[in-house]
Design a protein around this motif. Structure first.
Motif, PDB file in Angstrom:
ATOM      1  N   ASN A  26       0.488  -1.255   0.241  1.00  0.00           N
ATOM      2  CA  ASN A  26      -0.081  -0.136  -0.027  1.00  0.00           C
ATOM      3  C   ASN A  26       0.563   1.344  -0.114  1.00  0.00           C
ATOM      4  N   ILE A  27       2.214   0.659  -1.066  1.00  0.00           N
ATOM      5  CA  ILE A  27       2.744   2.434  -1.083  1.00  0.00           C
ATOM      6  C   ILE A  27       3.054   2.701  -1.751  1.00  0.00           C
ATOM      7  N   CYS A  28       3.106   1.531  -3.158  1.00  0.00           N
ATOM      8  CA  CYS A  28       2.985   1.752  -4.687  1.00  0.00           C
ATOM      9  C   CYS A  28       2.111   1.404  -5.781  1.00  0.00           C
ATOM     10  N   ARG A  29       1.492   0.565  -5.771  1.00  0.00           N
ATOM     11  CA  ARG A  29       0.024   0.512  -6.784  1.00  0.00           C
ATOM     12  C   ARG A  29      -0.800   1.133  -6.147  1.00  0.00           C
ATOM     13  N   SER A  30      -0.854   0.275  -5.138  1.00  0.00           N
ATOM     14  CA  SER A  30      -2.781   0.712  -4.480  1.00  0.00           C
ATOM     15  C   SER A  30      -2.720   2.314  -4.393  1.00  0.00           C
ATOM     16  N   SER A  49     -19.438  11.300  -4.329  1.00  0.00           N
ATOM     17  CA  SER A  49     -20.757  10.125  -4.547  1.00  0.00           C
ATOM     18  C   SER A  49     -20.464   8.616  -4.412  1.00  0.00           C
ATOM     19  N   ILE A  50     -18.559   9.286  -4.854  1.00  0.00           N
ATOM     20  CA  ILE A  50     -18.124   7.432  -5.123  1.00  0.00           C
ATOM     21  C   ILE A  50     -16.675   8.199  -3.668  1.00  0.00           C
ATOM     22  N   THR A  51     -16.369   6.889  -3.080  1.00  0.00           N
ATOM     23  CA  THR A  51     -15.404   7.297  -1.884  1.00  0.00           C
ATOM     24  C   THR A  51     -13.925   6.452  -2.825  1.00  0.00           C
ATOM     25  N   VAL A  52     -12.805   6.622  -2.273  1.00  0.00           N
ATOM     26  CA  VAL A  52     -12.459   5.794  -3.057  1.00  0.00           C
ATOM     27  C   VAL A  52     -10.831   5.269  -1.793  1.00  0.00           C
ATOM     28  N   ALA A  53     -10.610   4.552  -1.232  1.00  0.00           N
ATOM     29  CA  ALA A  53     -10.011   4.342  -0.207  1.00  0.00           C
ATOM     30  C   ALA A  53      -9.020   3.174  -1.089  1.00  0.00           C
ATOM     31  N   SER A  54      -7.935   2.568   0.019  1.00  0.00           N
ATOM     32  CA  SER A  54      -6.172   1.559  -0.553  1.00  0.00           C
ATOM     33  C   SER A  54      -5.830   0.595   0.957  1.00  0.00           C
ATOM     34  N   ALA A  55      -5.333  -0.305   0.573  1.00  0.00           N
ATOM     35  CA  ALA A  55      -4.588  -0.752   1.232  1.00  0.00           C
ATOM     36  C   ALA A  55      -3.746  -2.073   1.335  1.00  0.00           C
ATOM     37  N   GLY A  56      -3.189  -2.303   1.339  1.00  0.00           N
ATOM     38  CA  GLY A  56      -2.170  -3.913   1.590  1.00  0.00           C
ATOM     39  C   GLY A  56      -2.539  -4.912   2.025  1.00  0.00           C
ATOM     40  N   THR A  57      -1.601  -6.309   1.256  1.00  0.00           N
ATOM     41  CA  THR A  57      -2.522  -7.571   2.012  1.00  0.00           C
ATOM     42  C   THR A  57      -1.325  -7.077   2.859  1.00  0.00           C
ATOM     43  N   HIS A  58       0.139  -6.999   3.087  1.00  0.00           N
ATOM     44  CA  HIS A  58       1.329  -6.902   3.941  1.00  0.00           C
ATOM     45  C   HIS A  58       2.266  -5.135   3.817  1.00  0.00           C
ATOM     46  N   ALA A  59       1.227  -4.365   4.507  1.00  0.00           N
ATOM     47  CA  ALA A  59       1.231  -3.515   4.704  1.00  0.00           C
ATOM     48  C   ALA A  59       2.090  -2.434   5.052  1.00  0.00           C
ATOM     49  N   GLY A  62       1.077   3.267   7.681  1.00  0.00           N
ATOM     50  CA  GLY A  62       1.276   4.212   8.466  1.00  0.00           C
ATOM     51  C   GLY A  62       2.763   4.612   7.500  1.00  0.00           C
ATOM     52  N   SER A  63       3.249   4.383   6.458  1.00  0.00           N
ATOM     53  CA  SER A  63       4.554   4.813   5.778  1.00  0.00           C
ATOM     54  C   SER A  63       3.297   5.967   4.290  1.00  0.00           C
ATOM     55  N   PRO A  64       4.755   6.388   3.891  1.00  0.00           N
ATOM     56  CA  PRO A  64       4.072   7.452   3.043  1.00  0.00           C
ATOM     57  C   PRO A  64       3.983   6.531   1.556  1.00  0.00           C
ATOM     58  N   MET A  65       3.301   7.356   0.482  1.00  0.00           N
ATOM     59  CA  MET A  65       3.771   7.116  -1.257  1.00  0.00           C
ATOM     60  C   MET A  65       5.544   6.479  -1.173  1.00  0.00           C
ATOM     61  N   PRO A  83       0.488  13.819  -2.670  1.00  0.00           N
ATOM     62  CA  PRO A  83      -1.209  13.089  -2.206  1.00  0.00           C
ATOM     63  C   PRO A  83      -0.529  12.707  -1.017  1.00  0.00           C
ATOM     64  N   GLU A  84      -1.145  13.378  -0.315  1.00  0.00           N
ATOM     65  CA  GLU A  84      -1.210  12.592   1.484  1.00  0.00           C
ATOM     66  C   GLU A  84      -2.019  11.601   1.590  1.00  0.00           C
ATOM     67  N   HIS A  85      -1.239  10.324   1.367  1.00  0.00           N
ATOM     68  CA  HIS A  85      -0.867   8.743   2.023  1.00  0.00           C
ATOM     69  C   HIS A  85      -0.420   8.237   2.782  1.00  0.00           C
ATOM     70  N   ILE A  86      -1.305   7.692   3.955  1.00  0.00           N
ATOM     71  CA  ILE A  86      -0.610   6.586   4.495  1.00  0.00           C
ATOM     72  C   ILE A  86      -1.285   5.098   4.688  1.00  0.00           C
ATOM     73  N   ALA A  87      -0.446   4.509   4.162  1.00  0.00           N
ATOM     74  CA  ALA A  87      -0.777   3.363   3.818  1.00  0.00           C
ATOM     75  C   ALA A  87      -1.551   2.205   5.015  1.00  0.00           C
ATOM     76  N   ARG A  88      -2.030   1.165   5.140  1.00  0.00           N
ATOM     77  CA  ARG A  88      -2.945   1.000   5.838  1.00  0.00           C
ATOM     78  C   ARG A  88      -2.810  -0.321   5.080  1.00  0.00           C
ATOM     79  N   GLN A  89      -3.337  -1.295   6.564  1.00  0.00           N
ATOM     80  CA  GLN A  89      -2.889  -2.935   6.284  1.00  0.00           C
ATOM     81  C   GLN A  89      -5.161  -3.070   5.955  1.00  0.00           C
ATOM     82  N   VAL A  90      -5.605  -4.350   5.021  1.00  0.00           N
ATOM     83  CA  VAL A  90      -6.419  -4.340   4.725  1.00  0.00           C
ATOM     84  C   VAL A  90      -7.286  -4.531   6.317  1.00  0.00           C
ATOM     85  N   THR A  91      -8.238  -4.510   5.847  1.00  0.00           N
ATOM     86  CA  THR A  91      -9.658  -5.924   7.169  1.00  0.00           C
ATOM     87  C   THR A  91     -10.160  -5.927   6.141  1.00  0.00           C
ATOM     88  N   GLU A  92     -11.121  -6.654   7.468  1.00  0.00           N
ATOM     89  CA  GLU A  92     -12.352  -7.338   6.764  1.00  0.00           C
ATOM     90  C   GLU A  92     -12.993  -6.641   7.038  1.00  0.00           C
TER      91      GLU A  92
END
Length: 226
Positions: A26-30, A49-59, A62-65, A83-92
């Motif tokens: 969650n720091i490069c592609r997504s 009307s559209i919300t966008v988010a991203s996450a990593g399977t092994h994020a 807390g890291s930026p892009m 962009p102001e990006h903070i990497a996060r782990q994907v959750t259910e």
């Protein structure tokens, strides 16, 4: 794995379209796809009307892009600000609240398949819609087949980063194309009322979308949620 073209369209969960991009760290592609679509939606007037988010399977939580990806992003989209990006782990919870989940590789899709049928029915490879469009429009700008997966550029040479950024930019362009066409048809002016007690709303006319993708799950999900 069952083809997405054979799936039954899930019912919309709410009035908004929630899009989630998945990669590994969650720091490069997504991260790139997330903020690229955010900018496109802002230009289109769909940011509410559209919300966008991203996450990593092994994020890398807390890291930026990634710095190289960030440089390519600002060069491509030209707003001068990273962009102001903070990497996060994907959750259910994130997966189950998303209407569209776009993965970068089949490995990501396999990892998400453990979260059940509802998540599976909403999960796609990001290149899937671009390549479906390419099959239907071979003589247009969209008509260019791209690799079925998007490799991880992390810690590779700059030219790998550039290739990945170009691929993602192209796929985001395809998403913008679909959202624009579907939104125009879904929200067009209603037909006139024929009596004081009777009115009707025609189904959206998707003639502006190539026939081959009118029944595609991505199209149906977007249409259901816009």
């Amino acid at each position: 794995m069952q083809s997405h073209l054979d799936r039954k369209a899930p019912a919309p969960a709410n009035s908004n379209l929630n899009i989630l991009f998945i990669c590994t760290g969650n720091i490069c592609r997504s991260a790139y796809a997330h903020h690229a679509l955010d900018l496109e939606l802002e230009q289109m007037g769909h940011q509410r009307s559209i919300t966008v988010a991203s996450a990593g399977t092994h994020a890398v939580v807390g890291s930026p892009m990634d710095p190289t990806m960030e440089t390519l992003f600002t060069h491509t989209y030209g707003n001068g600000l990273p962009p102001e990006h903070i990497a996060r782990q994907v959750t259910e919870t994130a997966l189950r609240s998303a209407d569209l989940i776009f993965c970068m590789t089949n490995a990501h899709m396999e990892q998400l398949s453990t979260f059940g049928r509802r998540v599976y029915d909403h999960t796609f490879l990001l290149p899937e819609i671009q390549n479906t469009l390419a099959a239907s429009e071979p003589n247009t700008v969209l008509g260019r087949q791209l690799p079925p997966e998007i490799p991880d550029p992390f810690r590779h040479d700059t030219h790998i980063y550039k290739t990945v950024a170009r691929q993602i930019t192209s796929h985001i362009g395809s998403l913008r194309y679909l959202i624009t066409r579907i939104s125009q048809e879904t929200h067009r002016q209603s037909p006139p009322v024929h009596s004081q007690t009777e009115s009707y709303q025609e189904a959206p006319n998707l003639d502006s979308i190539p026939t081959i993708i009118q029944s595609h799950q991505i199209v149906q999900i977007i249409q259901n949620n816009l």
